[in-house]
Design an enzyme around this catalytic site. Structure first.
Site, mmCIF file in Angstrom:
data_model
loop_
_atom_site.group_PDB
_atom_site.id
_atom_site.type_symbol
_atom_site.label_atom_id
_atom_site.label_comp_id
_atom_site.label_asym_id
_atom_site.label_seq_id
_atom_site.Cartn_x
_atom_site.Cartn_y
_atom_site.Cartn_z
ATOM 1 N N GLU A 34 48.748 13.290 -81.595
ATOM 2 C CA GLU A 34 49.853 14.088 -82.116
ATOM 3 C C GLU A 34 50.967 14.193 -81.079
ATOM 4 O O GLU A 34 52.142 14.085 -81.409
ATOM 5 C CB GLU A 34 49.334 15.491 -82.420
ATOM 6 C CG GLU A 34 49.349 15.854 -83.885
ATOM 7 C CD GLU A 34 48.727 17.222 -84.077
ATOM 8 O OE1 GLU A 34 49.469 18.168 -84.359
ATOM 9 O OE2 GLU A 34 47.490 17.339 -83.898
ATOM 10 N N LYS A 120 44.560 26.874 -49.074
ATOM 11 C CA LYS A 120 45.606 26.098 -48.400
ATOM 12 C C LYS A 120 45.457 24.646 -48.844
ATOM 13 O O LYS A 120 44.597 23.918 -48.348
ATOM 14 C CB LYS A 120 45.479 26.218 -46.885
ATOM 15 C CG LYS A 120 46.601 25.536 -46.131
ATOM 16 C CD LYS A 120 46.596 25.930 -44.671
ATOM 17 C CE LYS A 120 47.830 25.433 -43.948
ATOM 18 N NZ LYS A 120 47.988 23.993 -43.982
ATOM 19 N N CYS A 412 12.722 -6.578 -55.046
ATOM 20 C CA CYS A 412 12.725 -5.117 -54.921
ATOM 21 C C CYS A 412 12.356 -4.718 -53.491
ATOM 22 O O CYS A 412 11.335 -5.161 -52.964
ATOM 23 C CB CYS A 412 11.730 -4.508 -55.903
ATOM 24 S SG CYS A 412 11.464 -2.747 -55.626
#
Ligand code: IVH
Length: 671
Positions: A34, A120, A412
């Site tokens: 929109e 800050k 692995c």
């Protein structure tokens, strides 16, 4: 038909209102489509009638602006001051003491100080001059007296209003322009990918952007803004600094919602420590807390020394980003067999802690960030989370002798099984789920962890020991452990062994939703586990369900449902579930949906509650028939707020008139 001039004016007003709701209030009233349609209509109108284009038109924020040939020097109407630092509680107290002494010399004895504590923000200061409510100029701080005109870039910042309502003839609005951490990381990634040098930190990136001559560049880098003060102003005066902040907020400026007024040094110190503790949760960098005297008359009496006002000080934190060398990239196996890279670094202190290891998310992350072993890299340590490598340091990208981008290993690292890269996965994986000690360690660790089965006294070290000694192979074996077996392990005595066995047995009371989460099913997090439990009510109903039925669960999409279904159909998973059946709860307790004292009520939790953990509070609400969601909307019935609540949630609750209650009130509602 309305005439083009008034239609254009109407569209501009409408777009400004929606941009304010989106960027400042975080409460959009319309969808992106929109908004885009309204925007396109205004663009078309302005193309047809170029005489209708105004400098404050939202179309001028994105690329409609012409480059400038150089940055003009502009004098500030009121100088932009800087701040003295306090790095300890002692320095802060000394500052208050100096103010007392100064004021007593002025004849004001024993003034009652109220202090405003503001984050800050680590960006760059900017002064925005509005003439009759129109943004006329944006000027950098420069030397405090004279800055540079960067109006062309300031106009690209979506959260800075181009026009303010109910404005005095002249006002200088002061604040900080910054780049949020996600926007900074995305910018550096894009630059590394394009072979351009990266920015050292968000502040440099913001400063580099605001001083560009071509505003199209700034428009592509989403700068943000926080307002924190007022410079010169005609016809308005404020008795207190917080009044000025409220005035700014009402005029559409983003003012941080968690700014607090406190009295006494203790309270100031507590605020500073609180911001420091929470700085990692913010999506922008703060390098300290600015403490200001609230009373503007006292401010005037205190005046300044050189460029520093006496009435304000910056409490500084240790920096959270540092540059160090990436020694090596190593790989870890995760609970689904996914290989995760992590960085071994040249040890460096960041935010007060020495950092040696940092995560790298996944293998694509390495490529996106363009990282090689031996590079100097920027490391970020935010709060308590594991440090991360943000990007190579600025000077690295041009280095000629860099090695290749590290790739995942062929086997692995835990069990040696050849790795695979499943289609569509960002991870290379170890396919040996059942036999890989690395995966079983991760799965068991997850199973016993706090949000899951919550076995007290069983951490990752102990899980590793149980696996290594062969006392367990997976989570189901935990339930067959005897105190005698545990006692044979290093680090356990008679009492602690018995306590562990008892703690494991107590998990029979863990609700079904958490058991589902604990199983380590891919795509099933804490919330999805809970929703699956509510939808199917028993494990057998879930195991019989097809992907379409699973996809009917709130929050579960079609693709997720496929993955969950596939995981639950796996023989090893079925075996694990069957072996757990005698010991854990595989069905829901409590009323079916639509019943119970909280039936139909929706809750949002924020902050830390005094007694209940977030998971416990959620469970109690669900058991009473209520719902828990993560964001406040018109459908929310209650916001339950604890300590350090999220400002945006509280702000939204206030705007939508949703009652905010504490833990005691929640317990009362629960009966
Ligand atoms: S007030 C009179 N408030 O810090 C006080 N400054 O070291 C002047 N900054 O140049 C500044 N957040 O860039 C103020 N909430 C805040 C701030 C803040 C960041 C920066 C600002 C200033 C520098 C002073």
């Amino acid at each position: 038909m309305t005439d083009p001039a008034s239609r254009a004016a109407h569209l501009r007003e409408e777009l400004a209102e929606h941009a304010h709701r989106y960027y400042v209030l975080d409460d959009p009233a319309i969808g992106d489509d929109e908004y885009d349609a309204l925007f396109a209509e205004l663009q078309a109108l302005e193309r047809e009638h170029p005489e209708l284009v105004t400098p404050d038109s939202p179309t001028q924020r994105v690329g409609g602006l012409a480059p400038v040939s150089r940055l003009e020097k502009v004098e500030h109407l009121q100088p932009m001051l800087s701040l003295a630092n306090a790095r300890s509680e002692g320095e802060l107290r000394a500052w208050v003491e100096r103010m007392r002494n100064h004021l007593s010399r002025e004849g004001i004895a024993d003034p009652a100080f109220a202090f405003v504590c503001e984050p800050k923000i680590d960006g760059l200061a900017i002064s925005l001059r509005y003439e009759d409510g129109e943004l006329a100029r944006g000027v950098t701080r420069g030397d405090g007296a004279i800055g540079e005109d960067v109006t062309h870039n300031v106009r690209t910042i979506a959260s800075i209003p181009a026009r303010i309502p109910d404005a005095p003839p002249l006002v200088e609005v002061r604040g900080e322009v910054y780049l949020s951490l996600p926007d900074f990381a995305a910018l550096n990634e894009r630059r590394a990918e394009a072979g351009e040098s990266t920015f050292m930190n968000p502040r440099n990136a913001a400063a580099g952007t605001i001083r560009q001559l071509d505003p199209r560049l700034a428009a592509r880098r989403p700068l943000s803004f926080w307002a924190y003060g007022i410079g010169a102003v005609d016809g308005v005066a404020f008795a207190r600094h917080v009044d000025a902040l409220a005035w700014l907020r009402r005029r559409g400026f983003p003012v941080n919602g968690e700014i607090r007024v406190v009295e006494g040094e203790e309270a100031v110190v507590a605020q500073c420590l609180d911001w420091e503790r929470r700085r990692g949760e913010l999506d922008f960098e703060i390098d300290g807390v600015v403490v200001k005297v609230d009373d503007t008359e006292l401010q005037r009496r205190l005046g300044s020394v050189g460029r520093d006002p006496r009435w304000a000080i910056a409490w500084k934190f240790a920096p959270t980003t540092k540059v160090t060398t990436l020694r090596r990239v190593m790989w870890n196996v995760g609970k689904y067999g996914d290989l995760h890279p992590f960085a071994e670094l040249e040890p460096v202190p960041v935010g007060g802690v020495v950092v040696k290891l940092a995560t790298l998310h996944n293998e694509e992350d390495l490529e996106r960030k363009d990282l090689r072993e031996g590079d100097d890299v920027i490391v970020l340590r935010a709060g308590d989370v594991i440090p991360q490598v943000l990007s190579p340091a600025p000077h690295v990208v041009e280095r000629p002798d860099r090695g290749p981008i590290p790739r995942p290993p062929a086997r692995c690292p835990s069990c040696g099984t050849p790795t695979v890269k499943p289609e569509g996965s960002v991870f290379t994986k170890c396919p040996n789920r059942k036999g890989c000690p690395g995966q079983q360690w991760q799965l068991t660790k997850h199973f016993v962890s706090r949000g899951a089965m919550d076995v007290e006294g069983l951490g990752e070290l102990q899980v590793g020991r149980l696996l290594r000694e062969g006392l367990i192979r997976d989570p189901a074996d935990l339930y067959r452990l005897s105190a005698e077996e545990v006692q044979r392990l290093d680090g356990y005595g008679e009492v602690s062994a018995r306590k562990l066995v008892e703690a494991i047995a107590r998990t029979r009371d863990v609700p079904f939703g958490r058991v589902l989460f604990a199983l380590g099913i891919e795509e099933v997090g804490f919330v999805t586990g809970r929703n699956l439990a509510q939808r199917f009510r028993t494990i057998d109903a879930l195991l019989e369900a097809g992907p379409e039925e699973i996809a009917e669960t709130p929050g579960v999409g079609a693709k997720m449902a496929e993955v969950i279904h596939e995981q639950l159909a796996d023989d090893d998973m079925r075996d694990l579930i069957d072996r757990l059946r005698p010991y854990v709860r595989f069905e829901v307790e409590g009323p079916p949906p639509g019943e119970g004292p909280l039936a139909g009520k929706t809750f949002v939790l924020t902050g830390t509650l005094p007694d209940l953990t977030r998971e416990e509070a959620t469970e109690r609400i669900l058991m009473a028939g209520g719902r828990v969601t993560s964001s406040v909307s018109r459908k929310t019935d209650y916001v339950v707020a604890g300590e350090a609540p999220g400002g945006s949630k509280l702000g939204k609750a206030e705007r939508l008139d949703v009652p905010v209650v504490d833990e005691a009130a929640l317990l009362e509602l629960l009966g």
